[in-house]
Structures are given as structure tokens and as C-alpha cells.
Design an enzyme around this catalytic site. Structure first.
Site, PDB file in Angstrom:
ATOM      1  N   ASN A 180       0.873  -1.171   0.000  1.00 44.00           N
ATOM      2  CA  ASN A 180       0.000   0.000   0.000  1.00 44.00           C
ATOM      3  C   ASN A 180       0.909   1.219   0.000  1.00 44.00           C
ATOM      4  O   ASN A 180       1.460   1.583   1.033  1.00 44.00           O
ATOM      5  CB  ASN A 180      -0.907  -0.040   1.239  1.00 44.00           C
TER       6      ASN A 180
ATOM      7  N   LYS B 109       0.140   4.192  -0.298  1.00 50.40           N
ATOM      8  CA  LYS B 109      -0.532   5.357   0.289  1.00 50.40           C
ATOM      9  C   LYS B 109      -0.278   6.588  -0.582  1.00 50.40           C
ATOM     10  O   LYS B 109      -0.179   6.462  -1.795  1.00 50.40           O
ATOM     11  CB  LYS B 109      -0.096   5.531   1.754  1.00 50.40           C
TER      12      LYS B 109
ATOM     13  N   HIS C  10      -9.632   0.874   4.611  1.00 49.78           N
ATOM     14  CA  HIS C  10      -8.345   1.073   5.287  1.00 49.78           C
ATOM     15  C   HIS C  10      -8.541   1.991   6.502  1.00 49.78           C
ATOM     16  O   HIS C  10      -9.365   2.902   6.464  1.00 49.78           O
ATOM     17  CB  HIS C  10      -7.316   1.673   4.320  1.00 49.78           C
TER      18      HIS C  10
ATOM     19  N   GLU D 241      -6.950   4.425   7.567  1.00 46.33           N
ATOM     20  CA  GLU D 241      -6.818   5.867   7.304  1.00 46.33           C
ATOM     21  C   GLU D 241      -8.087   6.423   6.666  1.00 46.33           C
ATOM     22  O   GLU D 241      -8.457   7.572   6.898  1.00 46.33           O
ATOM     23  CB  GLU D 241      -5.567   6.119   6.447  1.00 46.33           C
TER      24      GLU D 241
ATOM     25  N   GLU E  55      -5.487  -5.160  10.219  1.00 39.46           N
ATOM     26  CA  GLU E  55      -4.463  -4.148  10.459  1.00 39.46           C
ATOM     27  C   GLU E  55      -4.787  -3.394  11.749  1.00 39.46           C
ATOM     28  O   GLU E  55      -5.576  -2.425  11.729  1.00 39.46           O
ATOM     29  CB  GLU E  55      -4.426  -3.147   9.300  1.00 39.46           C
TER      30      GLU E  55
ATOM     31  N   GLY F  96       2.234   2.207  10.809  1.00 37.79           N
ATOM     32  CA  GLY F  96       3.156   3.348  10.705  1.00 37.79           C
ATOM     33  C   GLY F  96       3.817   3.733  12.008  1.00 37.79           C
ATOM     34  O   GLY F  96       4.408   4.801  12.119  1.00 37.79           O
TER      35      GLY F  96
ATOM     36  N   SER G  76       3.350  -2.177  10.293  1.00 37.18           N
ATOM     37  CA  SER G  76       4.801  -2.179  10.543  1.00 37.18           C
ATOM     38  C   SER G  76       5.482  -3.496  10.182  1.00 37.18           C
ATOM     39  O   SER G  76       6.390  -3.944  10.890  1.00 37.18           O
ATOM     40  CB  SER G  76       5.096  -1.775  11.995  1.00 37.18           C
TER      41      SER G  76
HETATM   42  P1  13P Z   1       2.878   0.341   7.671  1.00 33.27           P
HETATM   43  O1  13P Z   1       3.443  -0.937   7.079  1.00 33.27           O
HETATM   44  O2  13P Z   1       3.609   1.570   7.196  1.00 33.27           O
HETATM   45  O3  13P Z   1       2.736   0.245   9.145  1.00 33.27           O
HETATM   46  O4  13P Z   1       1.394   0.501   7.079  1.00 33.27           O
HETATM   47  C1  13P Z   1       0.538  -0.589   7.136  1.00 33.27           C
HETATM   48  C2  13P Z   1      -0.664  -0.287   6.339  1.00 33.27           C
HETATM   49  O5  13P Z   1      -1.448   0.572   6.688  1.00 33.27           O
HETATM   50  C3  13P Z   1      -0.875  -1.045   5.098  1.00 33.27           C
HETATM   51  O6  13P Z   1      -2.132  -0.812   4.574  1.00 33.27           O
END
Ligand code: 13P
Length: 248
Positions: free
Chosen positions: A11, A13, A95, A97, A165, A171, A211
Site C-alpha cells: 500500500n 498510500k 483502510h 486511514e 491491520e 506506521g 509495521s
Molecule cells: P505500515 O506498514 O507503514 O505500518 O502501514 C501498514 C498499512 O497501513 C498497510 O495498509
């Protein structure tokens, strides 16, 4: 595990540009990727076409979101029809976010899942609890409710991957331990068995996100109910290759 092809999604982002994503794509195209892993890259919407044109055909391309109808006066939104027109075949929905920064509800996510599937896209549906919810002991309740909102809109489960997740692990560098991931994945699979069917429970891929790095992926990938990863930060780096090859 048996019958469930290992799945690693990146992802990206809202990161990268043509130069950096082009270099990443070149690294992926040249790498020796485990043929037993399905790989999908989630590109920012404006780079979906670019990613699809540059990536080897065996690597899938995903959008990171879409709207719940095919066209109309919905400024800045993109539809599954447009995603498909650019050659991508997946979309990430729900997701954290989207849920927590942009206020998407279970209801809206469910509507998006229904529309994306009806248009022929495959869906990576995301679920996960916040730190506050984990500390209050409501992780299962939250994750099951979010999964139900997705599941109620799925007819063909062969087109769906569920990504667990935990929000506190995204993150933050705080990965769930392999045991914590396995615990929730196992519970999700039992939930599916009870509320959907034994077949769906045993055939649907449940992947972990939060992560994930080259350093921790092998141990998590060794857990029986972990069928892959959804990777954020590390999917923008060459180490994504090591994560794809976690079971190699
Ligand atoms: P990170 O791997 O940066 O923690 O993000 C995970 C994520 O949100 C994947 O969709």
C-alpha cells in the site's frame, strides 16, 4: 495455509512520484519473486495507469479506495469502472486511514465493497482496532463488526482478501507480535466459519498489516492463519522483495 495462496500487497498510500515509483517498479520487475506469492501494488490513484503500464503483468495493481457508484457528480472520486479501465483489478477498501482520517463508516465501506465486486474488481477489505479499543478489551467486537459490514456485501469470496491491520501498529514501528496476529486471525476465521461457511473460512486469505518489515515478516508468516501481508512503508523500499519472499 493449504490451498490459500500467500498474498502480499503493497500500500503505497500517498507517497512517491514517477521517478521513485519507477525505480521501485524496476526493482520489483527484476527481482526473483516467489511464484507461490500473489503480489499486488496499491498505487495512488493518479499513478494507477503508470504502475500498470510499467509493472510486470504477473504483479497486480490495486487502487487504494473507490466510490460506491460508477460515475457522476462526485468531485475527485474514482469508480471501479475507471480503475478497471486503467488495467488494475484490485481495490483496497476500509483502510484505517479512510476510516479514521476521512470518517468512512462501516455502512459506506459495505456499499463500496458491494459496488466494487459487482463491477468485477477484487477487494482487499481492511479491519482493525485502535489502541484505545484494544485497551478497553473490545478488539474482537470491533473487528467482527467491521468484518460483518464487509461480509454482508460479498457473494463471491474468491474475490476478497481480508486484511487485519491493528491501527496501533500502522506506521508506528509497533508490530503486533506473531502471537497477537495469529490470535485475531484465528478468531476471524472462526467468525467466518460460524457466520458465513466452513468453506469460506478455510479458503479466504486473511493477511496482516502494521509495521511489517523484512526483519519481522518471516516469523509472522510462519503462523498458521496468516496468509500474507499488507505493507505500507516497507512496500516503498527494496526490502518489499524480502517480504514477498517471506515464505520462500
Ligand atoms: P505500515 O506498514 O507503514 O505500518 O502501514 C501498514 C498499512 O497501513 C498497510 O495498509
Amino acid at each position: 495455509m493449504p490451498g490459500r495462496k500467500f498474498f502480499v500487497g503493497g500500500n503505497w498510500k500517498m507517497n512517491g512520484d514517477k521517478k521513485s515509483l519507477g525505480a521501485l517498479i524496476e526493482t520489483l520487475n527484476k527481482a526473483a519473486l516467489d511464484p507461490n506469492t500473489e503480489v499486488v501494488c496499491g498505487a495512488p490513484p493518479i499513478y494507477i495507469d503508470f504502475a500498470r503500464q510499467k509493472l510486470n503483468a504477473k504483479i497486480g495493481v490495486s487502487a487504494q479506495n473507490c466510490y460506491k457508484v460508477s460515475k457522476g457528480a462526485f468531485t475527485a472520486e474514482i469508480s471501479p469502472a475507471m480503475i478497471k479501465d486503467c488495467g488494475a483489478s484490485w481495490v483496497i477498501l476500509g483502510h484505517s486511514e479512510r476510516r479514521h482520517v476521512f470518517g468512512e463508516t462501516d455502512e459506506l465501506i459495505g456499499q463500496k465493497v458491494a459496488h466494487a465486486l459487482s463491477e468485477g474488481l477484487e477487494v482487499i477489505g481492511c479491519v482493525g482496532e485502535t489502541l484505545d479499543e484494544r485497551e478497553k478489551g473490545v478488539t474482537e467486537k470491533v473487528v467482527f463488526e467491521q468484518t460483518k459490514a464487509i461480509a454482508d456485501n460479498v457473494k463471491d469470496w474468491s474475490k476478497v482478501v481480508i486484511a487485519y491491520e491493528p491501527v496501533w501498529a500502522i506506521g508506528t514501528g509497533k508490530t503486533a507480535t506473531p502471537e497477537q496476529a495469529q490470535e485475531i486471525h484465528e478468531k476471524l476465521r472462526s467468525w467466518m466459519k460460524k457466520h458465513i461457511s466452513a468453506d469460506v473460512a478455510s479458503n479466504t486469505r486473511i493477511i496482516y498489516g502494521g509495521s511489517v518489515t523484512a526483519g519481522n515478516c518471516k516469523e509472522i508468516a510462519g503462523k498458521a492463519d496468516v496468509d500474507g501481508f499488507l505493507v505500507g512503508g516497507a512496500s516503498l523500499k527494496p526490502e518489499f522483495v524480502n517480504i514477498i519472499n517471506a515464505r520462500k
